[in-house]
Write a protein that holds these residues in place. Structure first.
Motif, short mmCIF file in Angstrom:
data_model
loop_
_atom_site.label_atom_id
_atom_site.label_comp_id
_atom_site.label_asym_id
_atom_site.label_seq_id
_atom_site.Cartn_x
_atom_site.Cartn_y
_atom_site.Cartn_z
N PRO A 122 0.80 -1.24 0.00
CA PRO A 122 0.00 0.00 0.00
C PRO A 122 0.83 1.28 0.00
CG PRO A 122 0.09 -0.91 2.21
CD PRO A 122 0.86 -1.86 1.33
N LEU A 123 0.28 2.27 -0.69
CA LEU A 123 0.87 3.61 -0.74
C LEU A 123 -0.27 4.63 -0.68
CD1 LEU A 123 3.30 2.90 -3.69
CD2 LEU A 123 4.06 3.51 -1.39
N LEU A 124 0.03 5.80 -0.12
CA LEU A 124 -0.97 6.87 -0.05
C LEU A 124 -0.94 7.73 -1.30
CD1 LEU A 124 -0.80 8.34 3.59
CD2 LEU A 124 -2.74 7.19 2.51
N VAL A 154 -1.50 13.86 -5.05
CA VAL A 154 -0.10 14.33 -5.05
C VAL A 154 0.82 13.14 -5.21
CG1 VAL A 154 1.70 15.49 -3.73
CG2 VAL A 154 -0.66 16.31 -3.60
N LEU A 155 1.74 13.22 -6.16
CA LEU A 155 2.66 12.12 -6.42
C LEU A 155 3.83 12.20 -5.44
CD1 LEU A 155 2.51 9.92 -8.62
CD2 LEU A 155 4.29 11.17 -9.82
N THR A 156 3.88 11.24 -4.52
CA THR A 156 4.94 11.23 -3.52
C THR A 156 6.21 10.58 -4.08
OG1 THR A 156 4.29 9.07 -2.67
CG2 THR A 156 3.23 11.02 -1.68
N ALA A 157 7.31 10.77 -3.38
CA ALA A 157 8.57 10.14 -3.78
C ALA A 157 8.44 8.63 -3.77
CB ALA A 157 9.69 10.60 -2.86
N GLU A 158 7.67 8.08 -2.80
CA GLU A 158 7.50 6.63 -2.70
C GLU A 158 6.75 6.09 -3.91
OE1 GLU A 158 8.17 8.28 1.31
OE2 GLU A 158 6.79 8.81 -0.32
N ILE A 159 5.72 6.80 -4.35
CA ILE A 159 4.98 6.36 -5.53
C ILE A 159 5.86 6.46 -6.77
CG2 ILE A 159 3.05 6.89 -7.08
CD1 ILE A 159 1.46 7.76 -4.63
N ALA A 187 8.76 3.22 -11.17
CA ALA A 187 9.91 3.18 -12.07
C ALA A 187 10.03 1.87 -12.86
CB ALA A 187 11.20 3.43 -11.29
N GLY A 188 9.73 0.73 -12.22
CA GLY A 188 9.88 -0.55 -12.91
C GLY A 188 8.59 -1.19 -13.34
N VAL A 189 7.48 -0.45 -13.28
CA VAL A 189 6.15 -1.01 -13.54
C VAL A 189 5.98 -1.35 -15.02
CG1 VAL A 189 3.69 -0.37 -13.65
CG2 VAL A 189 5.00 -0.02 -11.54
N THR A 190 5.41 -2.53 -15.27
CA THR A 190 5.11 -2.95 -16.64
C THR A 190 3.63 -2.79 -16.98
OG1 THR A 190 4.74 -5.25 -15.94
CG2 THR A 190 6.98 -4.63 -16.61
N HIS A 191 2.77 -2.93 -15.96
CA HIS A 191 1.32 -2.88 -16.16
C HIS A 191 0.70 -1.91 -15.16
CE1 HIS A 191 2.44 -6.48 -18.28
NE2 HIS A 191 1.21 -6.63 -18.76
N LEU A 192 0.04 -0.89 -15.68
CA LEU A 192 -0.55 0.15 -14.85
C LEU A 192 -2.07 0.06 -14.91
CD1 LEU A 192 -0.10 2.80 -13.17
CD2 LEU A 192 -0.26 4.04 -15.36
N VAL A 193 -2.72 -0.03 -13.75
CA VAL A 193 -4.18 -0.07 -13.67
C VAL A 193 -4.66 1.19 -12.96
CG1 VAL A 193 -6.17 -1.30 -12.72
CG2 VAL A 193 -4.21 -2.59 -13.61
N VAL A 206 -5.02 11.19 -11.56
CA VAL A 206 -3.80 10.45 -11.85
C VAL A 206 -3.04 11.12 -12.99
CG1 VAL A 206 -2.83 8.24 -12.53
CG2 VAL A 206 -4.79 8.31 -11.00
N LEU A 207 -3.73 11.46 -14.06
CA LEU A 207 -3.08 12.16 -15.16
C LEU A 207 -2.56 13.52 -14.72
CD1 LEU A 207 -5.41 11.28 -18.16
CD2 LEU A 207 -3.02 10.63 -17.89
N ASN A 208 -3.34 14.22 -13.90
CA ASN A 208 -2.90 15.53 -13.43
C ASN A 208 -1.59 15.44 -12.66
OD1 ASN A 208 -5.20 16.62 -14.54
ND2 ASN A 208 -6.29 16.86 -12.61
N ALA A 209 -1.46 14.38 -11.86
CA ALA A 209 -0.28 14.27 -11.00
C ALA A 209 0.87 13.51 -11.65
CB ALA A 209 -0.66 13.57 -9.70
N ALA A 210 0.55 12.55 -12.52
CA ALA A 210 1.59 11.60 -12.93
C ALA A 210 1.81 11.48 -14.44
CB ALA A 210 1.23 10.22 -12.38
N ARG A 211 1.14 12.28 -15.25
CA ARG A 211 1.28 12.09 -16.69
C ARG A 211 2.73 12.18 -17.14
NH1 ARG A 211 1.73 13.58 -21.79
NH2 ARG A 211 0.16 12.91 -23.32
N ALA A 212 3.45 13.17 -16.67
CA ALA A 212 4.84 13.34 -17.09
C ALA A 212 5.70 12.16 -16.65
CB ALA A 212 5.41 14.64 -16.54
#
Length: 301
Positions: free
Chosen positions: A48-50, A54-59, A64-70, A82-88
Protein backbone atom coordinates in the motif's frame (compact mmCIF):
# COMPACT_ATOMS: atom_id res chain seq x y z
CA UNK A 1 4.86 -15.19 -19.78
CA UNK A 2 7.31 -12.31 -19.39
CA UNK A 3 7.87 -10.74 -16.00
CA UNK A 4 5.20 -8.32 -14.83
CA UNK A 5 5.22 -5.62 -12.20
CA UNK A 6 1.79 -4.10 -11.56
CA UNK A 7 0.79 -0.76 -10.06
CA UNK A 8 -2.81 0.15 -9.23
CA UNK A 9 -3.95 3.73 -8.74
CA UNK A 10 -7.06 3.40 -6.57
CA UNK A 11 -7.00 -0.12 -5.09
CA UNK A 12 -10.71 -0.26 -4.31
CA UNK A 13 -13.16 -3.17 -4.36
CA UNK A 14 -12.71 -4.21 -8.01
CA UNK A 15 -8.98 -3.54 -8.16
CA UNK A 16 -8.38 -5.58 -5.00
CA UNK A 17 -10.20 -8.50 -6.59
CA UNK A 18 -7.87 -8.21 -9.58
CA UNK A 19 -4.87 -8.06 -7.24
CA UNK A 20 -6.08 -11.25 -5.59
CA UNK A 21 -5.85 -13.01 -8.95
CA UNK A 22 -2.48 -11.59 -9.94
CA UNK A 23 -0.48 -11.10 -6.72
CA UNK A 24 0.91 -14.66 -6.79
CA UNK A 25 2.29 -14.08 -10.30
CA UNK A 26 3.52 -10.50 -10.14
CA UNK A 27 4.43 -7.93 -7.49
CA UNK A 28 1.64 -5.38 -7.05
CA UNK A 29 1.69 -1.95 -5.45
CA UNK A 30 -1.44 0.12 -5.08
CA UNK A 31 -2.77 3.34 -3.66
CA UNK A 32 -5.46 4.34 -1.23
CA UNK A 33 -6.41 7.69 0.25
CA UNK A 34 -6.47 6.34 3.81
CA UNK A 35 -3.81 4.74 5.99
CA UNK A 36 -6.66 2.85 7.69
CA UNK A 37 -7.06 0.78 4.50
CA UNK A 38 -3.44 -0.38 4.36
CA UNK A 39 -4.22 -3.72 6.02
CA UNK A 40 -7.06 -4.33 3.55
CA UNK A 41 -4.65 -3.85 0.64
CA UNK A 42 -2.00 -6.08 2.21
CA UNK A 43 -4.56 -8.88 2.61
CA UNK A 44 -5.23 -8.62 -1.13
CA UNK A 45 -1.51 -8.91 -1.86
CA UNK A 46 -1.00 -5.20 -2.53
CA UNK A 47 1.88 -3.14 -1.14
CA UNK A 48 0.00 0.00 0.00
CA UNK A 49 0.87 3.61 -0.74
CA UNK A 50 -0.97 6.87 -0.05
CA UNK A 51 -2.26 8.93 -2.97
CA UNK A 52 -4.63 11.85 -2.72
CA UNK A 53 -3.77 13.73 -5.87
CA UNK A 54 -0.10 14.33 -5.05
CA UNK A 55 2.66 12.12 -6.42
CA UNK A 56 4.94 11.23 -3.52
CA UNK A 57 8.57 10.14 -3.78
CA UNK A 58 7.50 6.63 -2.70
CA UNK A 59 4.98 6.36 -5.53
CA UNK A 60 7.45 7.71 -8.04
CA UNK A 61 10.00 5.12 -6.96
CA UNK A 62 7.41 2.32 -7.13
CA UNK A 63 6.39 3.33 -10.67
CA UNK A 64 9.91 3.18 -12.07
CA UNK A 65 9.88 -0.55 -12.91
CA UNK A 66 6.15 -1.01 -13.54
CA UNK A 67 5.11 -2.95 -16.64
CA UNK A 68 1.32 -2.88 -16.16
CA UNK A 69 -0.55 0.15 -14.85
CA UNK A 70 -4.18 -0.07 -13.67
CA UNK A 71 -6.17 3.09 -12.97
CA UNK A 72 -9.34 2.93 -10.89
CA UNK A 73 -9.66 6.53 -9.71
CA UNK A 74 -12.71 8.58 -10.66
CA UNK A 75 -12.17 11.94 -12.34
CA UNK A 76 -13.28 15.15 -10.66
CA UNK A 77 -14.07 18.65 -11.84
CA UNK A 78 -10.34 19.32 -12.12
CA UNK A 79 -9.95 16.32 -14.42
CA UNK A 80 -8.33 12.94 -13.91
CA UNK A 81 -6.25 13.13 -10.70
CA UNK A 82 -3.80 10.45 -11.85
CA UNK A 83 -3.08 12.16 -15.16
CA UNK A 84 -2.90 15.53 -13.43
CA UNK A 85 -0.28 14.27 -11.00
CA UNK A 86 1.59 11.60 -12.93
CA UNK A 87 1.28 12.09 -16.69
CA UNK A 88 4.84 13.34 -17.09
CA UNK A 89 6.21 10.51 -14.95
CA UNK A 90 4.22 7.90 -16.91
CA UNK A 91 5.46 9.37 -20.18
CA UNK A 92 9.11 9.93 -19.26
CA UNK A 93 10.07 7.79 -16.25
CA UNK A 94 8.46 4.38 -16.83
CA UNK A 95 10.60 2.73 -19.52
CA UNK A 96 9.26 -0.77 -18.75
CA UNK A 97 5.57 0.17 -19.17
CA UNK A 98 3.82 -2.21 -21.59
CA UNK A 99 0.09 -1.85 -20.85
CA UNK A 100 -2.44 0.47 -19.17
CA UNK A 101 -5.90 -0.52 -17.95
CA UNK A 102 -8.45 2.18 -17.14
CA UNK A 103 -11.66 1.29 -15.27
CA UNK A 104 -14.59 3.37 -16.51
CA UNK A 105 -18.37 2.93 -16.57
CA UNK A 106 -21.17 2.04 -18.98
CA UNK A 107 -22.70 5.32 -17.82
CA UNK A 108 -20.74 7.02 -20.61
CA UNK A 109 -23.36 5.80 -23.11
CA UNK A 110 -26.20 7.73 -21.47
CA UNK A 111 -29.81 6.87 -22.24
CA UNK A 112 -30.74 4.79 -25.30
CA UNK A 113 -34.34 3.99 -24.49
CA UNK A 114 -33.63 0.34 -23.73
CA UNK A 115 -31.82 -0.31 -27.02
CA UNK A 116 -28.63 -2.34 -27.29
CA UNK A 117 -25.33 -0.44 -27.30
CA UNK A 118 -21.75 -1.54 -27.93
CA UNK A 119 -18.31 0.04 -27.97
CA UNK A 120 -18.90 1.87 -31.26
CA UNK A 121 -22.16 3.44 -30.06
CA UNK A 122 -21.66 7.19 -29.63
CA UNK A 123 -21.39 8.27 -26.01
CA UNK A 124 -24.24 10.52 -24.88
CA UNK A 125 -23.52 10.95 -21.16
CA UNK A 126 -26.33 12.39 -19.11
CA UNK A 127 -24.82 12.89 -15.66
CA UNK A 128 -21.90 15.18 -14.96
CA UNK A 129 -19.88 12.27 -13.53
CA UNK A 130 -20.25 10.40 -16.84
CA UNK A 131 -19.29 13.48 -18.86
CA UNK A 132 -16.07 13.59 -16.84
CA UNK A 133 -15.51 9.87 -17.50
CA UNK A 134 -15.73 10.37 -21.27
CA UNK A 135 -13.05 13.04 -21.09
CA UNK A 136 -10.84 10.89 -18.84
CA UNK A 137 -11.14 7.96 -21.27
CA UNK A 138 -10.16 10.23 -24.14
CA UNK A 139 -7.07 11.47 -22.31
CA UNK A 140 -5.88 7.97 -21.36
CA UNK A 141 -6.32 6.68 -24.91
CA UNK A 142 -4.50 9.75 -26.20
CA UNK A 143 -1.59 9.10 -23.83
CA UNK A 144 -1.42 5.49 -24.96
CA UNK A 145 -1.16 6.55 -28.60
CA UNK A 146 1.57 9.05 -27.75
CA UNK A 147 3.57 6.34 -25.92
CA UNK A 148 2.73 3.55 -28.38
CA UNK A 149 1.43 1.66 -25.35
CA UNK A 150 -1.86 -0.29 -25.47
CA UNK A 151 -4.62 1.14 -23.26
CA UNK A 152 -7.64 -0.98 -22.36
CA UNK A 153 -10.69 1.00 -21.25
CA UNK A 154 -13.01 -1.27 -19.29
CA UNK A 155 -16.54 0.13 -19.12
CA UNK A 156 -18.04 -1.54 -16.06
CA UNK A 157 -21.71 -2.25 -15.45
CA UNK A 158 -23.25 -2.18 -11.94
CA UNK A 159 -20.80 -3.95 -9.64
CA UNK A 160 -21.79 -6.54 -7.07
CA UNK A 161 -20.18 -9.41 -5.18
CA UNK A 162 -19.36 -10.40 -1.59
CA UNK A 163 -20.60 -7.68 0.77
CA UNK A 164 -22.33 -5.77 -2.05
CA UNK A 165 -25.47 -7.50 -3.26
CA UNK A 166 -29.22 -7.92 -2.90
CA UNK A 167 -28.80 -10.42 -0.04
CA UNK A 168 -27.08 -7.77 2.06
CA UNK A 169 -29.83 -5.27 1.24
CA UNK A 170 -32.53 -7.78 2.20
CA UNK A 171 -30.75 -8.58 5.46
CA UNK A 172 -30.37 -4.89 6.28
CA UNK A 173 -33.95 -4.01 5.33
CA UNK A 174 -32.84 -1.61 2.60
CA UNK A 175 -33.88 -3.69 -0.44
CA UNK A 176 -36.64 -2.15 -2.56
CA UNK A 177 -38.42 -3.38 -5.66
CA UNK A 178 -38.87 -0.22 -7.69
CA UNK A 179 -40.80 -0.78 -10.88
CA UNK A 180 -40.34 1.46 -13.88
CA UNK A 181 -41.90 -0.21 -16.95
CA UNK A 182 -39.28 -1.17 -19.54
CA UNK A 183 -36.35 -0.26 -17.30
CA UNK A 184 -33.33 -2.59 -17.32
CA UNK A 185 -29.82 -2.37 -15.95
CA UNK A 186 -26.62 -4.21 -16.72
CA UNK A 187 -24.57 -5.59 -13.87
CA UNK A 188 -21.40 -7.62 -13.39
CA UNK A 189 -19.98 -9.74 -10.58
CA UNK A 190 -16.65 -8.46 -9.28
CA UNK A 191 -15.04 -11.82 -10.14
CA UNK A 192 -15.65 -11.09 -13.82
CA UNK A 193 -14.21 -7.60 -13.52
CA UNK A 194 -11.07 -9.12 -11.99
CA UNK A 195 -11.01 -11.89 -14.58
CA UNK A 196 -11.49 -9.58 -17.55
CA UNK A 197 -8.84 -7.18 -16.30
CA UNK A 198 -6.36 -10.02 -15.74
CA UNK A 199 -7.17 -11.49 -19.18
CA UNK A 200 -6.54 -8.20 -20.98
CA UNK A 201 -3.45 -7.41 -18.91
CA UNK A 202 -1.85 -10.78 -19.59
CA UNK A 203 -2.36 -10.31 -23.33
CA UNK A 204 -1.48 -6.61 -23.22
CA UNK A 205 -4.55 -5.91 -25.31
CA UNK A 206 -5.80 -2.38 -25.89
CA UNK A 207 -9.18 -1.02 -26.91
CA UNK A 208 -12.57 -0.34 -25.33
CA UNK A 209 -14.44 -3.21 -23.69
CA UNK A 210 -17.83 -3.38 -22.00
CA UNK A 211 -17.54 -5.56 -18.91
CA UNK A 212 -21.03 -6.82 -18.12
CA UNK A 213 -22.92 -10.08 -17.87
CA UNK A 214 -25.19 -11.46 -20.57
CA UNK A 215 -28.57 -10.37 -19.25
CA UNK A 216 -29.68 -6.77 -18.72
CA UNK A 217 -32.62 -7.14 -16.35
CA UNK A 218 -35.21 -5.16 -14.37
CA UNK A 219 -33.81 -4.41 -10.90
CA UNK A 220 -36.90 -5.71 -9.12
CA UNK A 221 -36.27 -9.17 -10.62
CA UNK A 222 -32.83 -9.33 -9.02
CA UNK A 223 -34.26 -8.56 -5.58
CA UNK A 224 -36.98 -11.19 -6.05
CA UNK A 225 -34.39 -13.80 -7.06
CA UNK A 226 -32.27 -13.07 -3.98
CA UNK A 227 -35.31 -13.24 -1.71
CA UNK A 228 -36.27 -16.64 -3.14
CA UNK A 229 -32.76 -17.99 -2.53
CA UNK A 230 -32.83 -16.65 1.05
CA UNK A 231 -36.28 -18.07 1.66
CA UNK A 232 -37.71 -14.70 2.66
CA UNK A 233 -40.63 -12.63 1.42
CA UNK A 234 -39.53 -10.05 -1.14
CA UNK A 235 -40.38 -6.42 -0.42
CA UNK A 236 -43.50 -5.11 -2.15
CA UNK A 237 -43.24 -3.54 -5.58
CA UNK A 238 -43.20 0.28 -5.55
CA UNK A 239 -44.06 2.30 -8.67
CA UNK A 240 -41.05 4.42 -9.62
CA UNK A 241 -43.14 7.60 -9.54
CA UNK A 242 -43.92 7.04 -5.85
CA UNK A 243 -40.38 6.20 -4.74
CA UNK A 244 -38.39 8.53 -2.52
CA UNK A 245 -34.91 8.59 -4.11
CA UNK A 246 -31.77 10.62 -3.78
CA UNK A 247 -30.92 12.73 -6.86
CA UNK A 248 -28.09 10.31 -7.72
CA UNK A 249 -30.30 7.22 -7.42
CA UNK A 250 -32.99 8.88 -9.53
CA UNK A 251 -30.40 9.76 -12.17
CA UNK A 252 -29.58 6.07 -12.68
CA UNK A 253 -33.19 5.43 -13.67
CA UNK A 254 -32.90 8.18 -16.27
CA UNK A 255 -30.63 5.92 -18.32
CA UNK A 256 -32.06 2.81 -19.94
CA UNK A 257 -29.95 0.62 -22.23
CA UNK A 258 -28.79 -2.91 -22.90
CA UNK A 259 -25.01 -3.14 -23.05
CA UNK A 260 -23.33 -5.76 -25.22
CA UNK A 261 -20.24 -7.65 -24.03
CA UNK A 262 -19.47 -9.14 -27.46
CA UNK A 263 -16.13 -7.34 -27.81
CA UNK A 264 -14.86 -8.74 -24.52
CA UNK A 265 -15.85 -12.25 -25.58
CA UNK A 266 -14.22 -11.73 -28.99
CA UNK A 267 -11.02 -10.86 -27.09
CA UNK A 268 -11.14 -14.37 -25.64
CA UNK A 269 -12.61 -13.77 -22.22
CA UNK A 270 -15.19 -16.28 -20.95
CA UNK A 271 -17.58 -15.04 -18.28
CA UNK A 272 -17.46 -16.90 -15.00
CA UNK A 273 -20.98 -15.81 -14.07
CA UNK A 274 -23.12 -15.21 -17.12
CA UNK A 275 -26.18 -13.68 -15.44
CA UNK A 276 -27.49 -12.46 -12.09
CA UNK A 277 -29.14 -15.79 -11.30
CA UNK A 278 -25.87 -17.70 -11.60
CA UNK A 279 -24.02 -15.05 -9.62
CA UNK A 280 -26.55 -14.89 -6.80
CA UNK A 281 -26.68 -18.67 -6.61
CA UNK A 282 -22.86 -18.81 -6.38
CA UNK A 283 -22.80 -16.18 -3.64
CA UNK A 284 -25.51 -18.00 -1.69
CA UNK A 285 -24.02 -21.47 -2.11
CA UNK A 286 -20.54 -20.26 -1.15
CA UNK A 287 -21.89 -18.46 1.89
CA UNK A 288 -19.63 -15.47 1.27
CA UNK A 289 -22.38 -13.01 0.27
CA UNK A 290 -22.11 -11.06 3.54
CA UNK A 291 -18.32 -10.69 3.43
CA UNK A 292 -16.77 -7.39 2.46
CA UNK A 293 -14.19 -8.76 0.04
CA UNK A 294 -14.12 -11.16 -2.93
CA UNK A 295 -12.57 -14.57 -2.31
CA UNK A 296 -12.25 -18.30 -3.04
CA UNK A 297 -14.71 -19.85 -5.48
CA UNK A 298 -13.98 -17.68 -8.51
CA UNK A 299 -10.23 -18.06 -8.08
CA UNK A 300 -9.96 -15.16 -5.64
CA UNK A 301 -8.17 -15.48 -2.29
Amino acid sequence: MSTQEIFVFGAGYSARAFAGLRSKDAPISGTTRSVEKFDLLRKAGVAPLLFDGVLTAEIREALAGVTHLVVSVAPGEAGDPVLNAARAVIADEMPALRWIGYLSTVGVYGDHGGAWVDEVTPCRPVSRRSVLRVEAERRWLELGRALDCPVAVLRLAGIYGPGRNAFVNLRDGTARRLVKPGQVFNRVHVADIAGALAHLAEREKGGIFNVTDDEPAPPQDVVACAAELMGVEPPPEIPFEEAQLTPMARSFYGENKRVSNAALKAAGYHLRLSDYRAALRALWDDGDWAEGEPRARMGLP
